[in-house]
Structures are given as C-alpha cells and as structure tokens.
Design an enzyme around this catalytic site. Structure first.
Site, PDB file in Angstrom:
ATOM      1  N   SER A  13      31.512   5.402  45.073  1.00  0.00           N
ATOM      2  CA  SER A  13      30.453   6.197  44.453  1.00  0.00           C
ATOM      3  C   SER A  13      30.018   7.260  45.447  1.00  0.00           C
ATOM      4  O   SER A  13      30.860   8.034  45.912  1.00  0.00           O
ATOM      5  CB  SER A  13      29.302   5.284  44.015  1.00  0.00           C
ATOM      6  OG  SER A  13      28.363   5.999  43.235  1.00  0.00           O
ATOM      7  N   HIS A  40      32.601   7.361  40.923  1.00  0.00           N
ATOM      8  CA  HIS A  40      31.477   7.776  40.082  1.00  0.00           C
ATOM      9  C   HIS A  40      31.251   9.267  40.257  1.00  0.00           C
ATOM     10  O   HIS A  40      31.045   9.736  41.368  1.00  0.00           O
ATOM     11  CB  HIS A  40      30.199   7.045  40.468  1.00  0.00           C
ATOM     12  CG  HIS A  40      30.232   5.582  40.193  1.00  0.00           C
ATOM     13  ND1 HIS A  40      29.387   4.712  40.796  1.00  0.00           N
ATOM     14  CD2 HIS A  40      31.010   4.836  39.370  1.00  0.00           C
ATOM     15  CE1 HIS A  40      29.621   3.496  40.364  1.00  0.00           C
ATOM     16  NE2 HIS A  40      30.622   3.536  39.504  1.00  0.00           N
ATOM     17  N   ASP A 133      27.790  -1.563  41.580  1.00  0.00           N
ATOM     18  CA  ASP A 133      28.980  -1.563  40.734  1.00  0.00           C
ATOM     19  C   ASP A 133      30.192  -1.984  41.572  1.00  0.00           C
ATOM     20  O   ASP A 133      30.386  -1.510  42.681  1.00  0.00           O
ATOM     21  CB  ASP A 133      29.210  -0.176  40.125  1.00  0.00           C
ATOM     22  CG  ASP A 133      30.261  -0.175  39.022  1.00  0.00           C
ATOM     23  OD1 ASP A 133      30.512  -1.245  38.432  1.00  0.00           O
ATOM     24  OD2 ASP A 133      30.817   0.897  38.747  1.00  0.00           O
TER      25      ASP A 133
END
Length: 188
Positions: A13, A40, A133
């Site tokens: 991310s 992400h 995540d």
C-alpha cells in the site's frame, strides 16, 4: 525451479511502488513461478502503474484482465478498482465486489484465493502499507502450509501493514527488500 513454490502473491500500500520496484528490479530472468501483485492505488480508468513497473522488471508485466491466463515467468498487476482472484492453477479472475479493508483491489482477497488454489505451494509477501490488508490472507496461506514473508517494519515507508502481518503470522519470515529478492531468486 524449486517445485515447492508454484505461485507468488505480493501486496503493498503506502510506499508500495518503491518497495515493489526494488524487488522486481533484482529478480533473475529465469524465475519460473508467476507473481501476482496488488498495490493499493486510487481508482483511475487508465493506470500507468504496469508501465512504470515494467521499466523496473525484466520479466513480462501484465495488468490483469478477467479470465487472465496465469503463466510461469510473468508478473501480474491488479488493475485499479478490481479484486484479483486466483481462479485455478492457470487463471485469474476479476471482481468488483465490495471493498475489503477499505480496499479494492484487496490483498486479502488475492491471498485467500491463492491459499485455496496453491495451498502449500503458495508464497505470500506483505510489504509497506498503512492498514491491515493482507494480514488475514497471509495467515490463510500459512495455515494452508504455504510460505510467508513480511517486509521489515523499520524499513517500510508505513509500518502498519507489516506489523499487522507479523502479529497475525508469527511464523512468517521478516526480511528487508534485498533479502526478499534473494529469497525469490533462490526459491522460484
């Protein structure tokens, strides 16, 4: 190719483009296992991330399309705003289902489906990021007998994602980016 690892899934991310680039730029050409990556990114119709990462990688880089074939030696990147699922040992699928951990694509979705399909032959890698995540998905890979690597939190741009993965997966190996690249070069 070491037959132990048939597929690599990687998630990142915040700060992830730099981390993924560092790993990809160090990979040998003759690696055989496919690598599927979720980074992400804000939703955008025309993402240039695959083109940017291709400039860092000597292996074919493909932005995933629905029913994409999963070929040895290729690197696959999740497109913006779609979950990527490992459908079977030779194909990937896309989904526009709800966000998971405030993300679509979700690292957990990719990792959980990789665990279902590849079980002990899957390798999951969690890199820098500002949420949790991937922690649940990495634990699913390890529970299925697969392998887990986590970026050393002190090296990560954002520590939250690696720290969540370490907390959920205490048996995962914690490594810096150079060590992760070397691990891949030695095992796939």
């Amino acid at each position: 190719m070491n037959r132990e690892i048939h597929s690599v899934v990687m998630g990142a991310s915040a700060g992830g483009i730099e981390a993924v680039s560092a790993i990809l730029s160090d990979l040998r050409l003759e690696l055989r296992a496919p690598i599927v990556i979720v980074v992400h990114m804000p939703s955008a119709k025309d993402s240039q991330l695959a083109t940017l990462l291709q400039s860092k990688c000597r292996r074919p880089m493909i932005e995933v399309e629905d029913k994409q074939s999963l070929d040895p030696g290729h690197v696959y990147l999740a497109p913006p705003d779609y979950h990527v699922l490992v459908e079977d040992e030779v194909s990937l699928a896309l989904s526009s289902d709800e966000q998971v951990n405030y993300s679509r694509p979700s690292i957990d979705v990719l990792f959980e489906t990789a665990a279902d399909v590849f079980a002990q032959h899957a390798l999951g890698i969690i890199l820098t990021g500002a949420n949790k995540d991937g922690a649940k998905g990495l634990s699913e890979i390890i529970r299925a007998g697969g392998h887990g690597l986590v970026q050393e939190p002190s090296e990560a741009h954002c520590r939250a994602m690696p720290e969540a993965a370490i907390a959920a997966c205490p048996t995962a190996k914690v490594m810096n980016l150079m060590e992760i690249s070397q691990y891949l070069n030695d095992r796939i």
